[in-house]
Every structure is written in structure tokens, then in C-alpha cells.
Design a protein around this motif. Structure first.
Motif, PDB file in Angstrom:
ATOM      1  N   PRO A 161       0.675  -1.209   0.123  1.00  0.00           N
ATOM      2  CA  PRO A 161      -0.007   0.074   0.154  1.00  0.00           C
ATOM      3  C   PRO A 161       0.999   1.412  -0.196  1.00  0.00           C
ATOM      4  O   PRO A 161       2.017   1.343   0.623  1.00  0.00           O
ATOM      5  N   ARG A 162       0.401   2.330  -0.557  1.00  0.00           N
ATOM      6  CA  ARG A 162       0.987   3.429  -0.785  1.00  0.00           C
ATOM      7  C   ARG A 162       0.425   4.645  -0.053  1.00  0.00           C
ATOM      8  O   ARG A 162      -0.751   4.603  -0.188  1.00  0.00           O
ATOM      9  N   PHE A 163       1.241   5.276   0.835  1.00  0.00           N
ATOM     10  CA  PHE A 163       0.671   6.501   1.621  1.00  0.00           C
ATOM     11  C   PHE A 163       1.498   7.816   1.368  1.00  0.00           C
ATOM     12  O   PHE A 163       2.829   7.634   1.748  1.00  0.00           O
ATOM     13  N   PHE A 164       0.928   8.701   0.821  1.00  0.00           N
ATOM     14  CA  PHE A 164       1.646   9.967   0.309  1.00  0.00           C
ATOM     15  C   PHE A 164       1.464  11.149   1.476  1.00  0.00           C
ATOM     16  O   PHE A 164       0.327  11.371   1.706  1.00  0.00           O
ATOM     17  N   SER A 165       2.655  11.794   1.786  1.00  0.00           N
ATOM     18  CA  SER A 165       2.792  12.816   2.742  1.00  0.00           C
ATOM     19  C   SER A 165       3.296  13.906   2.209  1.00  0.00           C
ATOM     20  O   SER A 165       4.407  14.057   1.458  1.00  0.00           O
ATOM     21  N   THR A 166       2.399  14.950   1.874  1.00  0.00           N
ATOM     22  CA  THR A 166       2.856  16.181   1.294  1.00  0.00           C
ATOM     23  C   THR A 166       3.947  17.079   2.296  1.00  0.00           C
ATOM     24  O   THR A 166       4.896  17.461   1.443  1.00  0.00           O
ATOM     25  N   ARG A 167       4.000  16.887   3.526  1.00  0.00           N
ATOM     26  CA  ARG A 167       5.081  17.466   4.272  1.00  0.00           C
ATOM     27  C   ARG A 167       6.230  17.068   4.210  1.00  0.00           C
ATOM     28  O   ARG A 167       7.291  17.472   4.235  1.00  0.00           O
ATOM     29  N   ARG A 168       6.282  15.485   3.846  1.00  0.00           N
ATOM     30  CA  ARG A 168       7.563  14.874   3.831  1.00  0.00           C
ATOM     31  C   ARG A 168       8.058  14.660   2.560  1.00  0.00           C
ATOM     32  O   ARG A 168       9.174  14.456   2.343  1.00  0.00           O
ATOM     33  N   GLU A 220      -4.961  16.091  -6.999  1.00  0.00           N
ATOM     34  CA  GLU A 220      -5.001  16.293  -5.617  1.00  0.00           C
ATOM     35  C   GLU A 220      -3.602  16.382  -4.863  1.00  0.00           C
ATOM     36  O   GLU A 220      -3.246  17.190  -4.048  1.00  0.00           O
ATOM     37  N   ILE A 221      -2.661  15.284  -5.155  1.00  0.00           N
ATOM     38  CA  ILE A 221      -1.370  15.493  -4.711  1.00  0.00           C
ATOM     39  C   ILE A 221      -0.650  16.764  -4.997  1.00  0.00           C
ATOM     40  O   ILE A 221      -0.013  17.466  -4.228  1.00  0.00           O
ATOM     41  N   ILE A 222      -0.842  17.222  -6.365  1.00  0.00           N
ATOM     42  CA  ILE A 222       0.090  18.099  -6.739  1.00  0.00           C
ATOM     43  C   ILE A 222      -0.522  19.643  -6.277  1.00  0.00           C
ATOM     44  O   ILE A 222       0.241  20.454  -5.816  1.00  0.00           O
ATOM     45  N   GLU A 223      -1.870  19.577  -6.095  1.00  0.00           N
ATOM     46  CA  GLU A 223      -2.440  20.774  -5.451  1.00  0.00           C
ATOM     47  C   GLU A 223      -1.878  21.059  -4.201  1.00  0.00           C
ATOM     48  O   GLU A 223      -1.431  22.132  -3.836  1.00  0.00           O
ATOM     49  N   LYS A 224      -1.910  20.099  -3.498  1.00  0.00           N
ATOM     50  CA  LYS A 224      -1.645  20.331  -1.939  1.00  0.00           C
ATOM     51  C   LYS A 224       0.156  20.333  -1.832  1.00  0.00           C
ATOM     52  O   LYS A 224       0.701  21.061  -1.158  1.00  0.00           O
ATOM     53  N   PHE A 225       0.808  19.597  -2.905  1.00  0.00           N
ATOM     54  CA  PHE A 225       2.280  19.857  -2.975  1.00  0.00           C
ATOM     55  C   PHE A 225       2.742  21.154  -3.339  1.00  0.00           C
ATOM     56  O   PHE A 225       3.643  22.014  -2.754  1.00  0.00           O
ATOM     57  N   PHE A 236      -5.119  27.057  -8.301  1.00  0.00           N
ATOM     58  CA  PHE A 236      -5.289  25.731  -8.517  1.00  0.00           C
ATOM     59  C   PHE A 236      -6.894  25.442  -8.840  1.00  0.00           C
ATOM     60  O   PHE A 236      -7.281  24.801  -9.834  1.00  0.00           O
ATOM     61  N   GLN A 237      -7.400  25.984  -7.749  1.00  0.00           N
ATOM     62  CA  GLN A 237      -8.975  25.769  -7.893  1.00  0.00           C
ATOM     63  C   GLN A 237      -9.678  26.373  -9.227  1.00  0.00           C
ATOM     64  O   GLN A 237     -10.436  25.751  -9.921  1.00  0.00           O
ATOM     65  N   ARG A 238      -9.154  27.678  -9.575  1.00  0.00           N
ATOM     66  CA  ARG A 238      -9.699  28.187 -10.612  1.00  0.00           C
ATOM     67  C   ARG A 238      -9.428  27.658 -11.976  1.00  0.00           C
ATOM     68  O   ARG A 238     -10.215  27.290 -12.762  1.00  0.00           O
ATOM     69  N   SER A 239      -8.073  26.883 -12.140  1.00  0.00           N
ATOM     70  CA  SER A 239      -7.726  26.252 -13.414  1.00  0.00           C
ATOM     71  C   SER A 239      -8.119  25.024 -13.307  1.00  0.00           C
ATOM     72  O   SER A 239      -8.085  24.245 -14.576  1.00  0.00           O
ATOM     73  N   LEU A 240      -8.616  24.397 -12.311  1.00  0.00           N
ATOM     74  CA  LEU A 240      -8.904  22.872 -12.293  1.00  0.00           C
ATOM     75  C   LEU A 240     -10.421  22.818 -13.168  1.00  0.00           C
ATOM     76  O   LEU A 240     -10.674  21.596 -13.531  1.00  0.00           O
TER      77      LEU A 240
END
Ligand SMILES: [Zn+2]
Length: 254
Positions: A161-168, A220-225, A236-240
Motif C-alpha cells: 500500500p502507498r501513503f503519500f505525505s505532502t509535508r515529507r 490532489e497530490i500536486i495541488e497540496k504539494f 489551482f482551484q480556478r484552473s482545475l
């Protein structure tokens, strides 16, 4: 000393009765601001309308101050298909706003310039794909590439399983994620698509088919990143609105 370079017009505003000031993204000089004196007097030195998105050749005088004098500008390409499609123009608009907000003045990066050039052409064929390819490659070229092969804590190759952490800045393995709370589960498909796009040219990566679920996870990943590394406001919200399958969730109007 006088210089010549090619570049895109990111934005511009009029200055006085006859001049204009534009933010440009140049191949060799990065982002600059230039003043075009007498632009509206139809001088023969300016054979371009300096439209946003257009690619031009410029002759200018670099100096210490923020705004450089541009003495000549000639149109190379204007990507006319953007005028016929709101969706395509929105994707190109996202690229240019992201560049304007994240690039420092005079911070040159020819890889990013080439990415913009290739993705501007890809927009004509497949604007959704151009959007996701640009986002993933931009992170890498801007020096904030997320890690999607190995656990960011213990360096173990991730197979389960894969868990993505934006902060890390990348994936956590099943063991390491027990010690943290700031992560989100992502699919193997998204993780593999990220890696494939990161490691291949635009021409090769553009053959990859991205499912709508995969597109959603990537966005979602890139927006947060990006939000973690840059102050992007609501860009991001406008352009999505157009490429994202669940865009209406994010915005109510342009
Ligand atoms: Zn680990």
C-alpha cells in the motif's frame, strides 16, 4: 550590453499613452519584466501584438533594475488554437500563471522553458494530458520532485500500500506511516503514472492513458504539494475547472 532571446508573454499592462510593460519568460534569461516604449505608435521595431501566450524574439538591454528596456520584438508563434477553445486557453492560462507565481526574476531554467513550449503544442492535441504532464514535470524541474518509489523515512522500495505525505515530500511505507498522521492513501496506478511521466520525455509520456481516478489523485497530490511550497492563492482551484473530472467540487464560478 544588448541581448537577443526568445520567450513567451506571461502578462502585460499599458504604461502611459503609448508604452506597455510585459512580464516575459525567456529561454536564456528566465522571467524578466520589460518596457516597450512607443509600442502603440506602431513602430516597425515591434512586429508583434504581444498577446499573452505568444512566442516572440526580443532584443533588450539587461541591467540591475527590475524593468529592462526592450527595443525590438518579433512574433514567432501565437498558438491560435487557444482562441477557439476556452478549455485549452484555461490550461495555457494555468501554465503561465504558475510560472509567474513560482519563478523568481532572472532565475533561468531552460528545462522549464522547453517544458512550456512542448506542452503548449500538446494542448492542441490533448489539453487534459498536457495539463497533467506539465504539472508532474514542473515539480521535478522546479527542484521539488516528490519521491514515489521509496519510503521517504526508511528508504525501503515500496511494493504494498502507498501513503503519500505532502509535508515529507513523498511516499511512506506501511510500517512508517504508523508514526505519522499527515498522509493520504494513493493507488498503485497513480504512483506508477507519476514515475513514468517523471522519467520519460513529453513525447513518450504523452502516450500514457490516465484514468479519471488517476487524474483526480494526481491533481490532489500536486495541488497540496504546490500549495505547501508556493503561495499560489486560488490558482489551482480556478484552473482545475476544465481538466479535472471533479472540478465542480472545487469551484462555483470562474
Ligand atoms: Zn518506511
Amino acid at each position: 550590453m544588448i541581448k537577443k532571446d526568445i520567450g513567451f508573454v506571461l502578462k502585460r499592462f499599458n504604461f502611459g499613452e503609448t508604452s506597455t510593460i510585459a512580464t516575459l519568460y525567456l529561454h536564456n534569461f528566465g522571467k524578466i519584466r520589460g518596457i516597450f516604449k512607443g509600442f502603440y505608435r506602431q513602430k516597425k521595431e515591434f512586429s508583434t501584438s504581444l498577446d499573452i501566450f505568444s512566442l516572440n524574439e526580443f532584443i533588450f538591454y539587461p541591467k540591475e533594475s527590475e524593468i529592462w528596456l526592450v527595443s525590438q520584438a518579433d512574433l514567432i508563434a501565437e498558438f491560435s488554437y487557444l482562441k477557439d477553445s476556452l478549455e485549452k486557453a484555461a490550461v495555457a492560462g494555468f501554465f503561465f500563471k504558475l510560472l509567474d507565481k513560482t519563478m523568481q526574476l532572472w532565475d533561468k531554467n531552460r528545462y522549464i522553458f522547453n517544458l512550456v513550449f512542448h506542452c503548449m503544442r500538446l494542448i492542441e492535441k490533448d489539453y487534459t494530458k498536457a495539463f497533467y504532464l506539465f504539472l508532474i514535470k514542473f515539480l521535478t524541474l522546479a527542484g521539488i520532485k516528490p519521491e514515489l518509489n521509496h519510503c521517504i523515512i526508511c528508504q525501503k522500495l515500496i511494493k504494498g500500500p502507498r501513503f503519500f505525505s505532502t509535508r515529507r515530500g513523498g511516499l511512506l511505507c506501511f510500517e512508517c506511516c504508523k508514526n505519522y498522521k499527515d498522509y493520504k492513501s494513493i493507488s498503485k496506478e497513480t504512483s506508477k503514472a507519476f514515475n513514468y511521466i517523471q522519467n520519460n520525455s513529453i513525447a513518450v509520456a504523452s502516450r500514457l492513458q490516465l484514468s479519471s481516478h488517476c487524474q483526480k489523485e494526481i491533481a490532489e497530490i500536486i495541488e497540496k504539494f504546490l500549495a505547501y511550497h508556493f503561495d499560489l492563492g486560488n490558482l489551482f482551484q480556478r484552473s482545475l475547472l476544465f481538466p479535472h473530472p471533479l472540478a465542480s467540487k472545487f469551484v462555483s464560478s470562474l
